[in-house]
Motif scaffolding. Sequence first.
Motif, PDB file in Angstrom:
ATOM      1  N   PHE A  68      23.447  42.941  51.076  1.00 29.57           N
ATOM      2  CA  PHE A  68      22.510  43.959  51.549  1.00 29.57           C
ATOM      3  C   PHE A  68      22.089  44.875  50.398  1.00 29.57           C
ATOM      4  CE2 PHE A  68      21.712  48.213  53.267  1.00 29.57           C
ATOM      5  CZ  PHE A  68      20.645  47.927  54.116  1.00 29.57           C
ATOM      6  N   CYS A  69      23.056  45.322  49.611  1.00 30.26           N
ATOM      7  CA  CYS A  69      22.738  46.208  48.475  1.00 30.26           C
ATOM      8  C   CYS A  69      21.868  45.499  47.442  1.00 30.26           C
ATOM      9  CB  CYS A  69      24.024  46.717  47.828  1.00 30.26           C
ATOM     10  SG  CYS A  69      24.938  47.862  48.874  1.00 30.26           S
ATOM     11  N   LEU A  70      22.186  44.248  47.138  1.00 32.98           N
ATOM     12  CA  LEU A  70      21.374  43.506  46.169  1.00 32.98           C
ATOM     13  C   LEU A  70      19.958  43.289  46.695  1.00 32.98           C
ATOM     14  CD1 LEU A  70      23.842  40.802  44.799  1.00 32.98           C
ATOM     15  CD2 LEU A  70      22.917  42.784  43.587  1.00 32.98           C
ATOM     16  N   GLY A  71      19.827  43.025  47.976  1.00 35.25           N
ATOM     17  CA  GLY A  71      18.495  42.855  48.566  1.00 35.25           C
ATOM     18  C   GLY A  71      17.661  44.116  48.496  1.00 35.25           C
ATOM     19  N   ARG A  72      18.307  45.248  48.587  1.00 30.05           N
ATOM     20  CA  ARG A  72      17.594  46.520  48.507  1.00 30.05           C
ATOM     21  C   ARG A  72      17.242  46.896  47.075  1.00 30.05           C
ATOM     22  NH1 ARG A  72      14.874  47.818  52.554  1.00 30.05           N
ATOM     23  NH2 ARG A  72      15.967  48.577  54.353  1.00 30.05           N
ATOM     24  N   LEU A  73      17.991  46.440  46.114  1.00 29.19           N
ATOM     25  CA  LEU A  73      17.759  46.797  44.720  1.00 29.19           C
ATOM     26  C   LEU A  73      16.597  46.028  44.086  1.00 29.19           C
ATOM     27  CD1 LEU A  73      21.391  47.077  43.329  1.00 29.19           C
ATOM     28  CD2 LEU A  73      19.805  48.942  43.811  1.00 29.19           C
ATOM     29  N   TYR A  74      16.372  44.813  44.525  1.00 30.10           N
ATOM     30  CA  TYR A  74      15.383  43.958  43.873  1.00 30.10           C
ATOM     31  C   TYR A  74      14.222  43.659  44.796  1.00 30.10           C
ATOM     32  CZ  TYR A  74      19.126  43.181  40.518  1.00 30.10           C
ATOM     33  OH  TYR A  74      20.104  43.356  39.583  1.00 30.10           O
ATOM     34  N   GLU A  75      13.072  43.368  44.169  1.00 30.20           N
ATOM     35  CA  GLU A  75      11.907  42.920  44.921  1.00 30.20           C
ATOM     36  C   GLU A  75      12.089  41.458  45.282  1.00 30.20           C
ATOM     37  OE1 GLU A  75       8.038  43.449  43.269  1.00 30.20           O
ATOM     38  OE2 GLU A  75       8.545  45.412  42.488  1.00 30.20           O
ATOM     39  N   VAL A  76      11.314  41.018  46.247  1.00 30.34           N
ATOM     40  CA  VAL A  76      11.351  39.618  46.633  1.00 30.34           C
ATOM     41  C   VAL A  76      10.818  38.806  45.459  1.00 30.34           C
ATOM     42  CG1 VAL A  76      10.469  37.907  48.251  1.00 30.34           C
ATOM     43  CG2 VAL A  76      11.011  40.214  49.049  1.00 30.34           C
TER      44      VAL A  76
END
Length: 188
Positions: free
Chosen positions: A48-56
């Motif tokens: 979840f944290c990694l998904g929030r840190l980076y763009e798709v």
Amino acid sequence: MTSGGPGSTGGVDRDTSVDILADDAVRRMRVGEAIVAVIGLVLLAIAFCLGRLYEVPGPLEFWKVTAQPLAVVTAGLFAISAAVVTFIAYRRTSDSAAHSANLQREKEIRAEALDRCWERFRFIFENSETEGGDDPKLPPEVIFEVVDLLGDEAEKLKDQVLVQFIAQWGEYYADAHLLASTAPDDPS
């Protein structure tokens, strides 16, 4: 079981040791389940944290086309993984249940053998007594042989109370028989 009674194991109670082993196995399984749950939650939080840190990554059109098949493949892999984990847990549980059933069967067989041994000893004891100076119901040679065999069987069954009881009674009976056979006959 009380010490000294029929079927006594002479100290160590096998029921208690089996219960302790079973409780230990259950405790280890619960700890393992808790560890798996904690690891899963930690991985979920990291994702979840990694998904929030980076763009798709990649163009949006690419993800509109490939997201659903990728999700299906991922879900399938997780389903297969869950099935494997469930199968392994089932095998361990069934092996543990089979082991417990075998231990229970062994305990029952041993208890029956101890009961038979005590019954045989009671039979010999009752038939070796003399009533009013009469000869015993069984010849002394038979009594000595059976007592010796019972002692061997009690040792094999690891019932120290019965082993000691048989040995002490055998010595007493041998001494009494020796005194009776060497005593002079009373001519009166």
